[in-house]
Design a protein around this motif. Structure first.
Motif, PDB file in Angstrom:
ATOM      1  N   LEU A 429      34.601  40.499  36.439  1.00  0.00           N
ATOM      2  CA  LEU A 429      35.153  41.533  37.325  1.00  0.00           C
ATOM      3  C   LEU A 429      34.311  42.793  37.180  1.00  0.00           C
ATOM      4  O   LEU A 429      34.370  43.482  36.154  1.00  0.00           O
ATOM      5  CB  LEU A 429      36.611  41.825  36.954  1.00  0.00           C
ATOM      6  CG  LEU A 429      37.570  40.638  37.073  1.00  0.00           C
ATOM      7  CD1 LEU A 429      38.971  41.044  36.627  1.00  0.00           C
ATOM      8  CD2 LEU A 429      37.604  40.119  38.498  1.00  0.00           C
ATOM      9  N   GLY A 431      34.581  45.638  38.462  1.00  0.00           N
ATOM     10  CA  GLY A 431      35.269  46.897  38.701  1.00  0.00           C
ATOM     11  C   GLY A 431      35.190  47.289  40.165  1.00  0.00           C
ATOM     12  O   GLY A 431      34.582  46.601  40.984  1.00  0.00           O
ATOM     13  N   THR A 565      37.678  48.909  48.357  1.00  0.00           N
ATOM     14  CA  THR A 565      39.010  48.392  48.694  1.00  0.00           C
ATOM     15  C   THR A 565      39.757  49.298  49.661  1.00  0.00           C
ATOM     16  O   THR A 565      40.787  48.903  50.208  1.00  0.00           O
ATOM     17  CB  THR A 565      39.856  48.243  47.428  1.00  0.00           C
ATOM     18  OG1 THR A 565      40.016  49.528  46.811  1.00  0.00           O
ATOM     19  CG2 THR A 565      39.220  47.275  46.446  1.00  0.00           C
ATOM     20  N   HIS A 705      46.653  49.808  47.302  1.00  0.00           N
ATOM     21  CA  HIS A 705      47.341  49.652  46.018  1.00  0.00           C
ATOM     22  C   HIS A 705      48.626  48.843  46.160  1.00  0.00           C
ATOM     23  O   HIS A 705      49.442  48.800  45.229  1.00  0.00           O
ATOM     24  CB  HIS A 705      47.670  51.026  45.433  1.00  0.00           C
ATOM     25  CG  HIS A 705      46.479  51.921  45.307  1.00  0.00           C
ATOM     26  ND1 HIS A 705      45.420  51.640  44.474  1.00  0.00           N
ATOM     27  CD2 HIS A 705      46.160  53.077  45.943  1.00  0.00           C
ATOM     28  CE1 HIS A 705      44.500  52.589  44.593  1.00  0.00           C
ATOM     29  NE2 HIS A 705      44.929  53.473  45.475  1.00  0.00           N
ATOM     30  N   GLU A 728      41.119  41.199  45.493  1.00  0.00           N
ATOM     31  CA  GLU A 728      40.335  42.278  44.887  1.00  0.00           C
ATOM     32  C   GLU A 728      41.027  43.632  44.967  1.00  0.00           C
ATOM     33  O   GLU A 728      40.599  44.579  44.298  1.00  0.00           O
ATOM     34  CB  GLU A 728      38.975  42.354  45.573  1.00  0.00           C
ATOM     35  CG  GLU A 728      38.105  41.120  45.357  1.00  0.00           C
ATOM     36  CD  GLU A 728      36.846  41.141  46.191  1.00  0.00           C
ATOM     37  OE1 GLU A 728      36.644  42.143  46.921  1.00  0.00           O
ATOM     38  OE2 GLU A 728      36.064  40.174  46.119  1.00  0.00           O
ATOM     39  N   GLY A 730      44.221  46.545  44.792  1.00  0.00           N
ATOM     40  CA  GLY A 730      45.012  47.004  43.660  1.00  0.00           C
ATOM     41  C   GLY A 730      46.494  46.717  43.828  1.00  0.00           C
ATOM     42  O   GLY A 730      46.960  46.290  44.881  1.00  0.00           O
ATOM     43  N   VAL A 758      40.179  34.943  40.529  1.00  0.00           N
ATOM     44  CA  VAL A 758      40.138  36.408  40.406  1.00  0.00           C
ATOM     45  C   VAL A 758      41.432  36.922  39.783  1.00  0.00           C
ATOM     46  O   VAL A 758      41.415  37.777  38.888  1.00  0.00           O
ATOM     47  CB  VAL A 758      39.884  37.060  41.779  1.00  0.00           C
ATOM     48  CG1 VAL A 758      40.134  38.561  41.718  1.00  0.00           C
ATOM     49  CG2 VAL A 758      38.460  36.788  42.241  1.00  0.00           C
ATOM     50  N   LEU A 759      42.580  36.412  40.241  1.00  0.00           N
ATOM     51  CA  LEU A 759      43.854  36.827  39.639  1.00  0.00           C
ATOM     52  C   LEU A 759      43.896  36.468  38.159  1.00  0.00           C
ATOM     53  O   LEU A 759      44.396  37.236  37.331  1.00  0.00           O
ATOM     54  CB  LEU A 759      45.033  36.169  40.361  1.00  0.00           C
ATOM     55  CG  LEU A 759      45.407  36.677  41.755  1.00  0.00           C
ATOM     56  CD1 LEU A 759      46.816  36.214  42.117  1.00  0.00           C
ATOM     57  CD2 LEU A 759      45.334  38.177  41.858  1.00  0.00           C
ATOM     58  N   ALA A 761      41.350  36.203  36.137  1.00  0.00           N
ATOM     59  CA  ALA A 761      40.469  37.129  35.426  1.00  0.00           C
ATOM     60  C   ALA A 761      41.109  38.504  35.275  1.00  0.00           C
ATOM     61  O   ALA A 761      40.861  39.205  34.288  1.00  0.00           O
ATOM     62  CB  ALA A 761      39.139  37.228  36.166  1.00  0.00           C
ATOM     63  N   GLN A 762      41.941  38.875  36.251  1.00  0.00           N
ATOM     64  CA  GLN A 762      42.647  40.163  36.167  1.00  0.00           C
ATOM     65  C   GLN A 762      43.840  40.105  35.227  1.00  0.00           C
ATOM     66  O   GLN A 762      44.433  41.148  34.927  1.00  0.00           O
ATOM     67  CB  GLN A 762      43.141  40.572  37.562  1.00  0.00           C
ATOM     68  CG  GLN A 762      42.041  40.871  38.560  1.00  0.00           C
ATOM     69  CD  GLN A 762      42.581  41.028  39.974  1.00  0.00           C
ATOM     70  OE1 GLN A 762      43.729  40.687  40.253  1.00  0.00           O
ATOM     71  NE2 GLN A 762      41.741  41.514  40.877  1.00  0.00           N
ATOM     72  N   GLN A 764      46.583  38.581  36.089  1.00  0.00           N
ATOM     73  CA  GLN A 764      47.742  38.733  36.974  1.00  0.00           C
ATOM     74  C   GLN A 764      48.248  37.401  37.521  1.00  0.00           C
ATOM     75  O   GLN A 764      49.163  37.387  38.342  1.00  0.00           O
ATOM     76  CB  GLN A 764      47.365  39.632  38.164  1.00  0.00           C
ATOM     77  CG  GLN A 764      47.020  41.040  37.763  1.00  0.00           C
ATOM     78  CD  GLN A 764      48.071  42.047  38.210  1.00  0.00           C
ATOM     79  OE1 GLN A 764      49.150  41.679  38.653  1.00  0.00           O
ATOM     80  NE2 GLN A 764      47.755  43.309  38.073  1.00  0.00           N
TER      81      GLN A 764
END
Length: 871
Positions: A429, A431, A565, A705, A728, A730, A758-759, A761-762, A764
């Motif tokens: 990720l 950032g 984003t 967000h 990707e 927020g 991706v989730l 890796a976050q 989440q």
């Protein structure tokens, strides 16, 4: 002429019969003049009877049979819809005249082809006078067409009843230009059996038709004339030539609808192994193409092997090409082929086992197990050097689930009791990607606008919109000149507002005429056309930006993102508001609302103090927004969803709940609506339209967000590109975002797998929640279990074994409970692989129950493997 005008057909025929040749000829000029006077519009106004009367009178008044032939051939552009009138007229003339008419018509069509409608009158004269049937292609084609419109049995019956058939059918076979149908060929087979036509000529004609036709059209012709054994042998060169053409076409590969007819015709040609042998390398090349084509190549190579015409090296090459392909059906067929060879020739067992060991590296554990079983079956006939090679292959490729069995079988050292967890591989990720600063020149504005019109890019749109405001204030004339090349091609018009409608703002800045829609001026920002709440907010921003440009009051826009984003850094937004405050400028309300929805909240006391020091109304609103936490997050979990254990959810679609706007946040109505339920909107035409098909990337950028809320609003309209943006963005990843991934796993594998990883890796990803949604969709038949397991296998193949196991561990009890779902064996096989590589432990009762069943189905076998891995 009076009878013609009255449409009295019997009267016209009666008068023609009563008049002599010279009297009829005297009437012709007046009839021709009337015909020319009418023209096509006048002809259409006549009744059918009037048309027949006029056409019949003109034919009957021709002075000679030669003139009548010329008239029938090209003397009338407009004729009655049926042809019986010609027969009625020629019956008025003597037999000799009619016979001469046939001969003259034959001469005419040999010089210049005419309408097939002439065949009716010629056929009638031939049958009533006994004169010879013309043998030109024109009349033979007409005669054939009169028999075509029937089934094979019908064509045969009609030809049997036709006294002309015995003489004309042999001629038909000789004429390559005549049209044939499969039904006619089938009927000719019967006549060939009776000796009416030459069977050899029929076979030659069939080959000629098939060689010239597309495979789809050729197959019925080929099937219409089955070859005898002798014919099959005699026509080997012709069949081989056809096969060579078809193989050339097949090597180009293509979609199933393209290649299937080619393979069907190839099989119908029934080439013997000896006839296939010259095309050996072509069939090996087919193994690298699409699955159906590779299966055909494999089928032919297997036949060559069974005939003793395939060298061992070619079989090994075929294994190298096939055994690591993802299509399990192909791999299983290849392993079955190897098994048959080893049974037939035990002396080759060593080499066959080495070939089968290639499948140890297949990503599917069921394939690995099948290959290991084949090796075990024939290992007794393999020597020690082969065992050593097999041990090396097993150690390098087999997963932990089969390693112990392989070690015991091959005499290797069993793996240690300590289980090793492979490192989890997840996407890096990087950032948040920063957005370049505001555009500095008019040329840069034009460049960004060109990107928007071509690609619908969010960052380019925001920079172009802000750039129009900035540069129009600095030098509007220079901006207009810079925009000129971009404005030459207007974008398409959509029902909802989109980012490409920025074109209308640029056109207004330049003073251009509105673009045209259906020939009328169209400028969306003038009409306020938008359907969805996101579209309405975007429309309000465009209209407001144009107002700002015209007034020149605000030098820039607050809502310009600082990250890709759509998010705006809190410190940057505070500084922008402060700059407007120093200039005594109150920001436009929709621009301020969009900026508030985008601002990234921060605990930085320095930024919060700076916001608290703002004195304008906009500054105080920003400070209060940041102090109170901005827009609250809302839950999208549907009512009655089993939150405690999602895998208990009954079958169903379980769409997320769209959060309502009852959050009490002070925003303009158009901005507040984007935070609430997206109901159907009334289209400009007055009817209701589901606008969700127009979901676009800017939806996510409006609420950067609150990705879960956007996922809930958008529901089924989310595509792969939008899902990537949601992953990707927020904000928490709640029920709705997981539901979107669950739905896309069964539809768009690549985008769904990327979002899932991706989730993860976050940090989440809620594996249990995703598992509950997946099993509910699969049980409801809303998702294909095969596609879901393929997608999860793809995710595991990136190295995310623990991530995929977290989903499978929760999903398996629901997928196996009661009657296991389709592809349960595939889910279990993937679970074996993932559990082995992440050293998972702990029994799963439902797996234990399936493993205890008798039988050897893939589901039971893989349940036993998983049970052993988890112990």
């Amino acid at each position: 002429m009076t009878l013609v005008e009255a449409g009295d057909v019997p009267g016209v025929l009666r008068a023609l019969g009563e008049l002599g040749t010279e009297q009829r000829a005297a009437q012709l000029p007046e009839l021709d003049a009337r015909y020319e006077e009418l023209g096509f519009p006048g002809w259409l106004e006549l009744t059918v009877e009037q048309r027949v009367s006029l056409a019949g009178a003109r034919l009957g008044c021709q002075p000679t049979s030669e003139a009548a032939a010329r008239h029938l051939h090209h003397g009338g552009r407009y004729v009655p819809p049926h042809d019986d009138w010609m027969v009625d007229v020629v019956e008025l003339f003597p037999v000799a005249w009619r016979t001469e008419l046939v001969a003259r018509l034959d001469e005419q069509v040999r010089e210049r082809s005419g309408s097939q409608r002439l065949h009716l009158v010629v056929d009638h004269i031939v049958r009533t006078t006994g004169c010879p049937m013309p043998e030109s292609d024109y009349f033979l084609s007409g005669w054939l067409s009169s028999h075509h419109r029937a089934t094979s049995e019908g064509v045969l019956e009609r030809l049997r009843e036709d006294p002309l058939a015995p003489k004309l059918l042999p001629l038909v076979l000789e004429r390559s230009s005549l049209p044939f149908t499969p039904q006619l060929l089938s009927a000719l087979c019967a006549f060939a059996a009776e000796g009416t036509v030459d069977r050899a000529a029929l076979v030659r004609r069939t080959f000629a038709i098939v060689a010239d036709a597309h495979p789809t059209a050729a197959l019925p012709y080929w099937q219409a004339v089955p070859l005898t054994g002798d014919e099959h042998a005699r026509t080997a060169p012709e069949r081989t030539a056809l096969a060579e053409k078809l193989l050339t076409r097949l090597l180009r590969d293509g979609a199933p609808k393209t290649v299937t007819p080619v393979m069907t015709l190839l099989r119908a040609l029934a080439l013997t192994p000896a006839e296939q042998a010259p095309f050996l390398r072509d069939h090996v090349a087919l193994l690298d193409l699409s699955s159906p084509v590779a299966a055909y190549g494999q089928e032919v190579l297997r036949e060559l092997d069974e005939a003793g015409l395939l060298e061992e090296d070619v079989l090994s090459e075929a294994c190298e090409r096939v055994l690591l392909r993802p299509e399990k059906k192909l791999v299983r067929a290849q392993l079955s082929w190897l098994d048959r060879v080893a049974r037939r020739e035990p002396a080759r067992a060593g080499r066959i086992s080495v070939c089968a060991a290639l499948a140890f590296g297949h990503p599917d554990v069921s394939v690995q197990e099948r290959a290991l079983t084949l090796v075990a079956r024939h290992l007794k006939n393999a020597g020690d050097p082969v065992r050593a090679r097999l041990r090396t292959a097993a150690a390098a490729s087999l997963g932990p689930a089969l390693a112990a069995r392989a070690a015991q079988l091959l005499g290797a050292e069993a793996p240690g009791a300590e289980r090793v967890t492979e490192a989890e591989v997840l996407p890096h990720l990087p950032g948040l990607r920063p957005v370049p600063g505001p555009v500095g020149t008019a040329v840069e504005v034009a460049q960004e606008l060109a990107v928007v019109l071509a690609d619908d890019d969010v960052v380019a749109f925001e920079r172009a919109l802000d750039g129009l405001v900035r540069q129009a204030r600095l030098d509007r004339e220079a901006l207009s000149r810079a925009l000129e090349p971009v404005m030459r091609r207007a974008p398409g018009v959509h029902r909802d507002c989109g980012q490409s409608d920025l074109y209308d703002v640029a056109a207004a800045v330049r003073g251009d005429e509105p673009r045209r829609l259906y020939g009328r001026p169209h400028r969306r920002i003038s009409h306020g056309e938008a359907i969805s709440p996101p579209g309405k907010l975007l429309m309000a921003r465009l209209i407001e930006a144009l107002d700002v440009i015209e007034s020149g009051a605000q030098p820039f826009l607050l809502a310009l993102p600082t990250h890709a984003t759509g998010a705006v850094d809190a410190g940057v937004l505070v500084e922008r508001v402060a700059e407007l405050e120093r200039a005594r400028v109150e920001p436009a309300p929709v621009d301020l609302a969009q900026a508030l929805l985008r601002v990234t909240l921060t605990p930085d006391e320095r930024v919060l103090r700076a916001a608290g020091g703002l004195r304008s109304e906009a500054g105080r609103r920003l400070a209060r927004w940041m102090r109170e936490g901005g827009l609250p997050h809302q839950d999208s979990t549907p009512e009655k969803w089993p939150v405690a254990d999602p895998t208990d959810a009954p079958p169903g679609l379980w769409e997320p709940v769209s959060p309502g706007p009852d959050h009490g946040v002070p925003l303009p109505p158009v901005a507040s609506a984007v935070c609430g339920t997206y109901e159907r909107g009334r289209s400009p035409g007055g009817g209701y339209s589901l606008y969700d098909a127009y979901a676009a990337p800017y939806w996510v950028a409006q609420l950067p967000h609150h990705r879960d809320e956007v996922a809930a609003y958008a529901k089924s309209c989310v595509d792969g590109g939008m899902l990537a943006l949601l992953a990707e963005a927020g904000g928490p990843a709640g029920y709705a975002l997981h539901w979107q991934i669950a739905c896309r796993l069964g539809e768009d594998r690549d985008s769904a797998v990327d979002a899932l990883l991706v989730l993860a890796a976050q940090g989440q990803l809620d594996g249990r929640l995703l598992a509950g949604q997946l099993q509910a969709l699969i049980r409801n038949r809303s998702s294909s279990p095969k596609r879901v397991v393929d997608a999860l296998r793809t995710a595991a193949g990136t190295g995310a074994y623990a991530t995929v196991w977290s989903v499978l561990e929760a999903a398996l009890p629901a997928l196996l409970r009661g009657t296991p779902v389709r592809e349960a064996g595939a889910f279990l096989a993937l679970a074996v692989e993932c559990a082995s590589r992440c050293a998972a432990e702990g029994p799963i009762p439902e797996v234990e129950v399936v493993a205890a069943r008798t039988g050897s189905s893939q589901t039971v076998k893989h349940a036993r493997l998983l049970r052993d891995v988890l112990r």
